[in-house]
Design a protein around this motif. Structure first.
Motif, PDB file in Angstrom:
ATOM      1  N   THR A  85      64.741  71.288  38.519  1.00  0.00           N
ATOM      2  CA  THR A  85      64.769  72.589  37.846  1.00  0.00           C
ATOM      3  C   THR A  85      66.075  72.773  37.072  1.00  0.00           C
ATOM      4  OG1 THR A  85      63.353  73.579  39.537  1.00  0.00           O
ATOM      5  CG2 THR A  85      64.644  75.084  38.172  1.00  0.00           C
ATOM      6  N   LYS A  86      67.204  72.468  37.716  1.00  0.00           N
ATOM      7  CA  LYS A  86      68.512  72.638  37.069  1.00  0.00           C
ATOM      8  C   LYS A  86      68.666  71.754  35.841  1.00  0.00           C
ATOM      9  CE  LYS A  86      71.426  74.138  40.956  1.00  0.00           C
ATOM     10  NZ  LYS A  86      72.638  73.813  41.767  1.00  0.00           N
ATOM     11  N   LEU A  87      68.127  70.546  35.911  1.00  0.00           N
ATOM     12  CA  LEU A  87      68.315  69.579  34.835  1.00  0.00           C
ATOM     13  C   LEU A  87      67.168  69.580  33.819  1.00  0.00           C
ATOM     14  CD1 LEU A  87      69.657  66.538  36.899  1.00  0.00           C
ATOM     15  CD2 LEU A  87      70.970  68.270  35.657  1.00  0.00           C
TER      16      LEU A  87
ATOM     17  N   LEU B 110      67.552  57.848  35.624  1.00  0.00           N
ATOM     18  CA  LEU B 110      68.006  57.482  34.285  1.00  0.00           C
ATOM     19  C   LEU B 110      69.240  58.278  33.891  1.00  0.00           C
ATOM     20  CD1 LEU B 110      64.658  57.147  32.278  1.00  0.00           C
ATOM     21  CD2 LEU B 110      66.256  55.321  32.870  1.00  0.00           C
ATOM     22  N   LEU B 111      69.247  59.569  34.200  1.00  0.00           N
ATOM     23  CA  LEU B 111      70.398  60.406  33.863  1.00  0.00           C
ATOM     24  C   LEU B 111      71.635  59.941  34.611  1.00  0.00           C
ATOM     25  CD1 LEU B 111      70.963  62.929  32.093  1.00  0.00           C
ATOM     26  CD2 LEU B 111      70.752  64.287  34.195  1.00  0.00           C
ATOM     27  N   ALA B 112      71.481  59.585  35.883  1.00  0.00           N
ATOM     28  CA  ALA B 112      72.602  59.101  36.668  1.00  0.00           C
ATOM     29  C   ALA B 112      73.170  57.813  36.078  1.00  0.00           C
ATOM     30  CB  ALA B 112      72.169  58.879  38.122  1.00  0.00           C
ATOM     31  N   HIS B 113      72.291  56.933  35.653  1.00  0.00           N
ATOM     32  CA  HIS B 113      72.746  55.686  35.035  1.00  0.00           C
ATOM     33  C   HIS B 113      73.382  55.940  33.677  1.00  0.00           C
ATOM     34  CE1 HIS B 113      71.447  52.620  37.897  1.00  0.00           C
ATOM     35  NE2 HIS B 113      70.412  53.403  38.151  1.00  0.00           N
TER      36      HIS B 113
ATOM     37  N   TYR C 298      76.366  58.992  27.513  1.00  0.00           N
ATOM     38  CA  TYR C 298      77.287  59.127  28.642  1.00  0.00           C
ATOM     39  C   TYR C 298      77.780  60.566  28.814  1.00  0.00           C
ATOM     40  CZ  TYR C 298      81.513  58.488  31.474  1.00  0.00           C
ATOM     41  OH  TYR C 298      82.481  58.591  32.438  1.00  0.00           O
ATOM     42  N   GLU C 299      78.366  61.123  27.758  1.00  0.00           N
ATOM     43  CA  GLU C 299      78.937  62.466  27.870  1.00  0.00           C
ATOM     44  C   GLU C 299      77.865  63.516  28.117  1.00  0.00           C
ATOM     45  OE1 GLU C 299      81.889  63.549  28.259  1.00  0.00           O
ATOM     46  OE2 GLU C 299      82.759  61.546  28.126  1.00  0.00           O
ATOM     47  N   GLN C 300      76.723  63.374  27.456  1.00  0.00           N
ATOM     48  CA  GLN C 300      75.631  64.330  27.667  1.00  0.00           C
ATOM     49  C   GLN C 300      75.177  64.316  29.125  1.00  0.00           C
ATOM     50  OE1 GLN C 300      72.487  63.582  24.861  1.00  0.00           O
ATOM     51  NE2 GLN C 300      73.820  63.808  23.080  1.00  0.00           N
ATOM     52  N   ALA C 301      75.057  63.129  29.677  1.00  0.00           N
ATOM     53  CA  ALA C 301      74.622  63.018  31.072  1.00  0.00           C
ATOM     54  C   ALA C 301      75.664  63.593  32.017  1.00  0.00           C
ATOM     55  CB  ALA C 301      74.348  61.551  31.409  1.00  0.00           C
ATOM     56  N   ARG C 302      76.943  63.299  31.769  1.00  0.00           N
ATOM     57  CA  ARG C 302      78.021  63.842  32.600  1.00  0.00           C
ATOM     58  C   ARG C 302      78.000  65.369  32.595  1.00  0.00           C
ATOM     59  NH1 ARG C 302      81.557  60.969  36.127  1.00  0.00           N
ATOM     60  NH2 ARG C 302      81.399  58.787  35.553  1.00  0.00           N
ATOM     61  N   GLN C 303      77.819  65.946  31.429  1.00  0.00           N
ATOM     62  CA  GLN C 303      77.790  67.402  31.326  1.00  0.00           C
ATOM     63  C   GLN C 303      76.597  67.992  32.061  1.00  0.00           C
ATOM     64  OE1 GLN C 303      78.004  68.406  27.167  1.00  0.00           O
ATOM     65  NE2 GLN C 303      79.953  67.334  26.880  1.00  0.00           N
ATOM     66  N   ALA C 304      75.463  67.331  31.950  1.00  0.00           N
ATOM     67  CA  ALA C 304      74.260  67.823  32.622  1.00  0.00           C
ATOM     68  C   ALA C 304      74.426  67.818  34.142  1.00  0.00           C
ATOM     69  CB  ALA C 304      73.057  66.972  32.229  1.00  0.00           C
ATOM     70  N   LEU C 305      75.048  66.763  34.673  1.00  0.00           N
ATOM     71  CA  LEU C 305      75.206  66.640  36.125  1.00  0.00           C
ATOM     72  C   LEU C 305      76.328  67.504  36.682  1.00  0.00           C
ATOM     73  CD1 LEU C 305      74.743  62.773  36.466  1.00  0.00           C
ATOM     74  CD2 LEU C 305      73.101  64.548  37.110  1.00  0.00           C
ATOM     75  N   ALA C 306      77.186  68.006  35.813  1.00  0.00           N
ATOM     76  CA  ALA C 306      78.340  68.793  36.274  1.00  0.00           C
ATOM     77  C   ALA C 306      77.924  70.090  36.964  1.00  0.00           C
ATOM     78  CB  ALA C 306      79.262  69.102  35.094  1.00  0.00           C
TER      79      ALA C 306
END
Length: 220
Positions: A200-202, A212-215, A150-158
């Motif tokens: 590219t960003k992710l 998957l990252l969004a979920h 959860y936290e890893q995905a949130r940080q990536a999408l920030a």
């Protein structure tokens, strides 16, 4: 083989010759699709790609020498790799997640009706991922319960812009590029450009991994 000049070029990878023959017959009979090569094991995939330049690889998971997931990992390290649709009898949650995180653009079972397999090849070639509905439901439930993601995905999408964030949400909802364009009032070309920037960003390989990252982040 069908005429291949403007057709979607497909490589079939399966250790069962009867499965390969059946898929080849079915797909070569479909308008706009050409089976350009077959392989009996994951370790034969690089040479087949170099020789025949497929756009789509239909990949089994369990093969005697090199399994499908390892083969997908190796494919994603290539420059401009083809898209991969996993077609297997093994639909455990672990297999689904491992295949999609490795970079597969779709996951179908071998008992999927022929028309749906043909449609999946066309959709993935057009840039839209494909999962059977039953697998999608189970997958999202499992992803939502994974610890640490959860936290890893949130940080990536920030680091995404608000508009890119909107596109990510739409991808997670399973919308096609055309549907995203209509939903967000932009052209399909703009949608594709946003997706390219997001990948590219992710540091991701395809839009399935975006979903998957969004979920993982609890956004869908």
């Amino acid at each position: 083989m069908a005429g291949v000049s403007h057709a979607v070029r497909v490589l079939i990878v399966d250790d069962d010759p009867l499965v390969r023959a059946g898929l080849s017959l079915m797909l070569d009979g479909a308008n706009g699709i050409a089976v350009v090569a077959e392989a009996a094991d994951g370790d034969e995939v690089p040479a087949a790609i170099d020789a025949h330049a497929p756009q789509i690889v239909l990949m089994d998971l369990r093969m005697p020498r090199l399994d499908g997931i390892t083969a997908i990992h190796r494919l994603r390290r290539r420059q401009a790799p083809p898209e991969v649709i996993v077609l297997t009898t093994f639909d455990t949650d672990e297999n689904v997640l491992r295949a999609l995180r490795a970079g597969a653009s779709g996951f179908l079972l071998k008992d999927t009706p022929p028309a749906q397999i043909v449609d999946a090849v066309r959709r993935v070639a057009a840039g839209d991922p494909i999962l059977s509905p039953a697998i999608t439901r189970r997958l999202m439930e499992k992803v939502a319960t994974e610890s640490g993601a959860y936290e890893q995905a949130r940080q990536a999408l920030a680091g995404l812009s608000p508009r890119e964030h909107d596109v990510v949400l739409a991808i997670a909802q399973g919308l096609t590029n055309a549907e995203i364009a209509a939903e967000l009032l932009m052209s399909v070309g703009t949608v594709k450009a946003h997706i390219t920037h997001i990948l590219t960003k992710l540091s991701l390989g395809n839009r399935t991994q975006i979903a998957l990252l969004a979920h993982d982040a609890g956004l869908a």
